[in-house]
Write a protein that holds these residues in place. Structure first.
Motif, short mmCIF file in Angstrom:
data_model
loop_
_atom_site.label_atom_id
_atom_site.label_comp_id
_atom_site.label_asym_id
_atom_site.label_seq_id
_atom_site.Cartn_x
_atom_site.Cartn_y
_atom_site.Cartn_z
N PHE A 80 67.60 29.96 81.21
CA PHE A 80 66.58 30.62 82.16
C PHE A 80 67.31 30.91 83.52
CE2 PHE A 80 65.14 26.40 83.60
CZ PHE A 80 65.19 26.61 84.98
N PRO A 81 68.12 30.10 84.08
CA PRO A 81 68.75 30.61 85.27
C PRO A 81 69.41 32.06 85.36
CG PRO A 81 69.55 28.58 84.77
CD PRO A 81 68.53 29.06 83.56
N PHE A 82 69.75 32.54 84.31
CA PHE A 82 70.26 33.92 84.08
C PHE A 82 69.42 34.95 83.97
CE2 PHE A 82 73.58 31.02 82.44
CZ PHE A 82 74.64 31.49 83.60
N LEU A 83 68.03 34.48 83.93
CA LEU A 83 66.90 35.68 83.90
C LEU A 83 66.23 36.06 85.28
CD1 LEU A 83 64.76 33.98 80.95
CD2 LEU A 83 66.80 35.69 80.73
N ASN A 84 66.97 35.30 86.52
CA ASN A 84 66.42 35.50 87.65
C ASN A 84 66.40 36.99 88.10
OD1 ASN A 84 65.74 34.72 90.02
ND2 ASN A 84 67.30 33.06 90.28
N ASN A 85 67.20 37.99 87.58
CA ASN A 85 67.08 39.34 87.95
C ASN A 85 65.85 40.08 87.35
OD1 ASN A 85 69.59 39.22 89.31
ND2 ASN A 85 70.80 39.90 87.47
N LEU A 86 65.14 39.44 86.22
CA LEU A 86 64.16 39.91 85.93
C LEU A 86 62.82 39.60 86.51
CD1 LEU A 86 65.04 39.71 82.18
CD2 LEU A 86 65.16 41.51 83.59
N ASN A 87 63.02 38.59 87.45
CA ASN A 87 61.76 37.95 88.47
C ASN A 87 60.70 37.51 87.51
OD1 ASN A 87 60.55 37.59 90.83
ND2 ASN A 87 59.68 39.42 91.21
N PRO A 88 61.33 36.45 86.58
CA PRO A 88 60.19 35.93 85.77
C PRO A 88 59.08 34.86 86.25
CG PRO A 88 62.05 34.80 85.46
CD PRO A 88 62.54 36.03 86.56
N THR A 89 58.15 34.58 85.59
CA THR A 89 57.30 33.55 85.89
C THR A 89 57.45 32.33 84.88
OG1 THR A 89 55.78 34.58 87.43
CG2 THR A 89 54.81 32.38 86.29
N LEU A 90 58.05 31.13 85.27
CA LEU A 90 58.23 30.22 84.39
C LEU A 90 56.90 29.28 84.19
CD1 LEU A 90 61.63 28.62 85.90
CD2 LEU A 90 61.27 30.56 84.16
N LEU A 91 56.56 28.93 82.82
CA LEU A 91 55.33 28.37 82.55
C LEU A 91 56.03 26.84 82.09
CD1 LEU A 91 53.77 30.97 80.09
CD2 LEU A 91 53.54 30.62 82.65
N ALA A 92 55.94 26.10 83.24
CA ALA A 92 56.76 24.82 83.17
C ALA A 92 55.87 23.81 83.79
CB ALA A 92 57.94 24.89 83.99
N SER A 93 55.99 22.48 83.23
CA SER A 93 55.45 21.19 83.62
C SER A 93 56.09 20.90 85.22
CB SER A 93 55.42 20.09 82.74
OG SER A 93 56.66 19.88 82.26
N GLN A 94 57.13 21.28 85.43
CA GLN A 94 57.53 20.74 86.60
C GLN A 94 58.22 22.13 87.32
OE1 GLN A 94 61.17 19.04 84.39
NE2 GLN A 94 62.33 19.65 86.23
N ASN A 95 58.54 21.76 88.71
CA ASN A 95 58.83 22.93 89.50
C ASN A 95 60.54 23.27 89.46
OD1 ASN A 95 58.16 25.01 91.40
ND2 ASN A 95 59.06 23.82 92.99
N TYR A 96 60.71 24.45 89.60
CA TYR A 96 62.26 24.67 89.46
C TYR A 96 62.41 25.60 90.76
CZ TYR A 96 62.50 23.09 84.86
OH TYR A 96 62.54 22.28 83.48
N PRO A 97 63.44 25.23 91.72
CA PRO A 97 63.50 25.96 92.99
C PRO A 97 63.93 27.39 92.63
CG PRO A 97 64.37 23.81 93.16
CD PRO A 97 63.91 24.01 91.61
N ASP A 98 64.00 28.44 93.51
CA ASP A 98 64.26 29.75 93.37
C ASP A 98 63.43 30.55 92.18
OD1 ASP A 98 66.10 29.15 95.32
OD2 ASP A 98 67.45 28.48 93.76
N PHE A 99 62.47 29.95 91.70
CA PHE A 99 61.65 30.67 90.28
C PHE A 99 60.32 30.49 91.00
CE2 PHE A 99 65.77 30.22 88.15
CZ PHE A 99 65.94 31.34 87.27
N LYS A 100 59.41 31.42 90.48
CA LYS A 100 58.03 31.36 90.41
C LYS A 100 57.78 30.59 89.29
CE LYS A 100 57.59 35.82 90.35
NZ LYS A 100 56.89 37.13 90.34
N CYS A 101 56.81 29.61 89.35
CA CYS A 101 56.63 28.45 88.22
C CYS A 101 54.98 28.71 88.20
CB CYS A 101 57.24 27.22 88.66
SG CYS A 101 58.84 26.96 88.57
#
Length: 359
Positions: free
Chosen positions: A26-47
Motif C-alpha cells: 500500500f505505500p506505493f499506492l500513494n499517488n492514487l490518493n487512496p483511503t485505507l480502510l484499517a483498524s490502525q492509523n497510517y501516517p501520510d495516508f487518509k484512513c
C-alpha cells in the motif's frame, strides 16, 4: 471523497503472507490518493477506522465477522465516499451491492486440498467464484495461480494479471551478526498445514546419514490441528532432541535465523508464491523446494527443486547440501542474484499502473 478504497481489514500484528503483501504494497499506492480502510492509523495516508476484530488473529470468528463486514458495511463506506473502486488484497468483496472492485488472489489451496469441514473450502467453492465473476479485474501472484483461476473457475485469462510478489530488500540480506548454533541446522519456515508437507521434511531429516550431527528448526506458529501429530512423528523417529519448534518468530529476527541455516527445506505440495523461498535466497541461504506450482517461477535455477511427493529426493538434496560446501556457495550466489530481480517497488508500480486503468 476518495476514488480508491484499499481494504486492509485482514491486517494484524503478527503478519504472515497476505498481511505482509498488503503492508508492503500500500505505500506505493500513494499517488492514487487512496483511503485505507484499517483498524490502525497510517501516517501520510487518509484512513477510515474499521473494527480490529476482523483478522485471522481471531480465527474463524474473525473470518466470519470480516465476511459480514465486507458484504454489509463495506458497501455503505463505498457510497459514503462516492468511491469508484475498491482494491482488496484478497478475494473478498461485496457481491450483492453495486460496487466496482479489483481483488488479489494468492492461491486456490482450499480447492486443491479441500477440507469439507473447513469454512474456507466452502468459501472458495461458493463465494469466490461470484467475487471473481463480478470483479473489474483480478490480480494474482504468479502464472501458476493465474492458470488455477482459469482452470477452476473458467475465468478468461484476459481478466487476470499476474504480478509477482517480492521481499523487503533492506531487511532480508545476508546477516553479518552470525550466531553460533550448537549444530548446523536445516530450516523450515511457514505454517504447519498438511499441504506444507512438514511430515516429509521431518522424515527426510530423520533419513539423513549422520543426522545426529544436525538440527531441524521449524519456524511458524504452532497449530493445535497439526502440531501434535508432528510431535508424535518426531518422537517415534527418535529425533526429539534435534528438532526445535520455534513457534512464531518476530520479523526482526528472521534474517538472522535464515542466514545461519545450512539450507531452507520447503517441499510444499503447492504455493501461490512462496515467500520463505525468496527470503531465503535474499539471505544467501540455499533453498530446497518443490518443482511444482509457482515455486520454479520464484527460484529459476537458483535452488534445488525436488518432487515433494518423493521423500528420498528431499533427503538426497539435504545430504548433498550438507556434504558439498562448493555447492552451498554456488547456490548462495545464485540465490542472491535471483532475489535482486524482485522488489516491492516493482510489484507496487505494476499494481498502480493496473489500478489506474479502472479508476
Amino acid at each position: 471523497m476518495s476514488e480508491l478504497l484499499v481494504n486492509l481489514s485482514m491486517v494484524f500484528s503478527k503478519p504472515t503472507g497476505i498481511s505482509n503483501y498488503a503492508l508492503n504494497l500500500f505505500p506505493f499506492l500513494n499517488n492514487l490518493n487512496p483511503t485505507l480502510l484499517a483498524s490502525q492509523n497510517y501516517p501520510d495516508f487518509k484512513c477510515y477506522q474499521i473494527p480490529n476484530n476482523l483478522t485471522p488473529a481471531q480465527g474463524s470468528k474473525g473470518h466470519l465477522r470480516r465476511l459480514i463486514w465486507t458484504q454489509f458495511k463495506l458497501p455503505q463506506i463505498y457510497k459514503e465516499f462516492s468511491a469508484k473502486l475498491i482494491f482488496s488484497p484478497l478475494p473478498e468483496a461485496p457481491i450483492s451491492a453495486n460496487c466496482r472492485y479489483i481483488v488479489q488472489v494468492h492461491d486456490l489451496i482450499p480447492l486443491r486440498f479441500p477440507n469439507i469441514k473447513s469454512p474456507l473450502t466452502n468459501y472458495f467453492r461458493y463465494v469466490v467464484p461470484q467475487v471473481l465473476k463480478q470483479a473489474q479485474h483480478i490480480i494474482c501472484n504468479s502464472e501458476s495461480t493465474a492458470a488455477d483461476i482459469t482452470n477452476f473457475y473458467g475465468i478468461s485469462t484476459s481478466k487476470i494479471t499476474p504480478i509477482l510478489l517480492a521481499h523487503d530488500t533492506n531487511h532480508f540480506q545476508p546477516n553479518s551478526s552470525k550466531s553460533n548454533p550448537s549444530k548446523p541446522y536445516f530450516l523450515y519456515l511457514g505454517r504447519q498445514d498438511k499441504y506444507k508437507n512438514l511430515h516429509g521434511v521431518i522424515q527426510a531429516f530423520a533419513d539423513l546419514a549422520n543426522h545426529q550431527n544436525y538440527e531441524l528448526w521449524l519456524v511458524g506458529s504452532k497449530d493445535k490441528r497439526f502440531t501434535p501429530t508432528l510431535e508424535i512423528q518426531i518422537s517415534e523417529l527418535g529425533i526429539t532432541n534435534q528438532v526445535k519448534f520455534l513457534d512464531y518468530v518476530a520479523y526482526s529476527e528472521l534474517p538472522n535465523i535464515i542466514s545461519n541455516a545450512i539450507a531452507l527445506v520447503f517441499p510444499s505440495f503447492w504455493e501461490g508464491f512462496g515467500f520463505p523461498v525468496l527470503e531465503s535466497m535474499a539471505c544467501g541461504t540455499p533453498a530446497i523446494t518443490s518443482n511444482l506450482s509457482s515455486l520454479p517461477e520464484v527460484t529459476g535455477d537458483a535452488a534445488i527443486l525436488i518432487d515433494p511427493y518423493k521423500t528420498p529426493e528431499i533427503t538426497a538434496a539435504m545430504q548433498q547440501i550438507a556434504e558439498d560446501k562448493e555447492m552451498r556457495s554456488q547456490l548462495s550466489l545464485l540465490g542472491l542474484k535471483r532475489a535482486k530481480q524482485f522488489s516491492w517497488e516493482k510489484t507496487g508500480l505494476a499494481t498502480v499502473e493496473l489500478l489506474k486503468q479502472f479508476i
